[in-house]
Design a protein around this motif. Sequence first.
Motif, short mmCIF file in Angstrom:
data_model
loop_
_atom_site.label_atom_id
_atom_site.label_comp_id
_atom_site.label_asym_id
_atom_site.label_seq_id
_atom_site.Cartn_x
_atom_site.Cartn_y
_atom_site.Cartn_z
N ASN A 60 45.08 24.93 38.70
CA ASN A 60 45.66 24.80 40.04
C ASN A 60 45.16 25.90 40.98
O ASN A 60 44.91 25.64 42.16
N ILE A 61 45.08 27.13 40.49
CA ILE A 61 44.71 28.24 41.37
C ILE A 61 43.58 29.09 40.81
O ILE A 61 42.98 29.89 41.54
N GLY A 62 43.28 28.96 39.51
CA GLY A 62 42.34 29.87 38.88
C GLY A 62 42.99 31.24 38.72
O GLY A 62 44.16 31.45 39.07
N PRO A 63 42.26 32.21 38.18
CA PRO A 63 42.80 33.56 37.99
C PRO A 63 42.78 34.33 39.31
O PRO A 63 41.89 35.15 39.58
N ASP A 64 43.76 34.09 40.15
CA ASP A 64 43.79 34.58 41.53
C ASP A 64 45.17 35.16 41.80
O ASP A 64 46.15 34.42 41.93
N LEU A 65 45.27 36.50 41.88
CA LEU A 65 46.59 37.14 42.01
C LEU A 65 47.32 36.80 43.31
O LEU A 65 48.52 36.50 43.26
N PRO A 66 46.69 36.87 44.49
CA PRO A 66 47.44 36.52 45.70
C PRO A 66 48.00 35.10 45.65
O PRO A 66 49.14 34.85 46.07
#
Length: 415
Positions: free
Chosen positions: A87-93
């Motif tokens: 859904n978002i990948g490894p993306d903190l924000p």
Amino acid sequence: MSDRIEADYLIETPVDPAAAAAAMAGEQSSGTFVAVPGETPELRERHAARVETLDVRETVAAPSLPGGTTGERYARASVTLSWPLRNIGPDLPNLMATVAGNLFELRQFSGLRLLDIRLPEAFAVAYPGPKFGIDGTRRLSGVARGPLIGTIVKPSIGYSPEETADVVKTLCEAGVDFIKDDELQADGPNCPFDDRVRTVMRVINAQADRTGKKAMFAFNLTGEIDDMRRRHDLVRELGGTCVMASLNSVGLAGMIALARHTELPIHAHRNGWGYLTRAPLLGWDYRAWSKLWRLAGADHMHVNGLRNKFSEPDDSVIASAKSVQTPMFETKPCVAMPVFSSGQSALQPPETYRRLGNADCIYAAGGGIMAHPDGPAAGVQSLREAWDAAMAGVSAEDYARGHPALARALEKYRG
């Protein structure tokens, strides 16, 4: 570890808890409040959040928060949701938007709190995590055993660079391990960052040349990203060993950018934390919130202190400190050094050590050092002795019989 993102919540709702949990999952993934043509079964199978667990704990008569749907009774339940990494990948924000986005204002909820998160290993690959953490901080500070005894420049704001350096000189001569700017002192016209760093580092470097001990000073470089990078470089060039950033001010993207650039430990200050956590049925638990910042690159994280001046209970302080020392991944532990502060003195080390189970921390005291009746050097010594006693399993009272700095501190701070 699973390739799904998981988040644990405490919810309060006047509707069927299963229906409320389903609304959470839909709101934060493929669903919306009405069915739309594009939300096919195949799309839901690939991208919908799942309700992994639901455990009703109790019901109460009144809602914790105003607004939204009302009812005669309000159920409180533990809920775990999960999302596919795709859904978002490894993306903190965007992880923050997923696990803590519009959930808090959904009308089905009279309370909602994010308790914990678990992340796929892909996040460990994508983000730096602490570059120094406990071991690196010990190496740079020269403190191989016990806590780093630290303090904060006070008054918080108002000193010029020269006046700040005078305080630092006193603290260095007292043998302190760690000093930090207050979060209110950044780059104001009365005490510009560059001037403060140059003036303070002259004092620290001179003391290190004389004694071989260099105090670690966390300079508050909080600001816009380019400014933080430039300020970091100045600290590094002048021989500094730490920088500080206010997390809620710089945001995740700012912290990530700073951490990718830095060659010094990042002392992460949590000022503003109260507005995210103080309501029991709203906001974040520290263990969830701190994981984002540890992964982003925080080396030290504030956790308050026992019997502190704020509203946080001792159990919460210890749980927070333990959480930042708990590994996040097998491949990258992302362990940070907890920072105890706020009304600390020689009184709290025995319980702090007993409950934390180790001395891998920064123990910061203001009045506990500066207000010691025999002066700052005795204040620093009293804190070391209090921790030495705790680590040796000796009561502070017994240890104080042969250690006058500790004896005077116990007398002073017990009133």
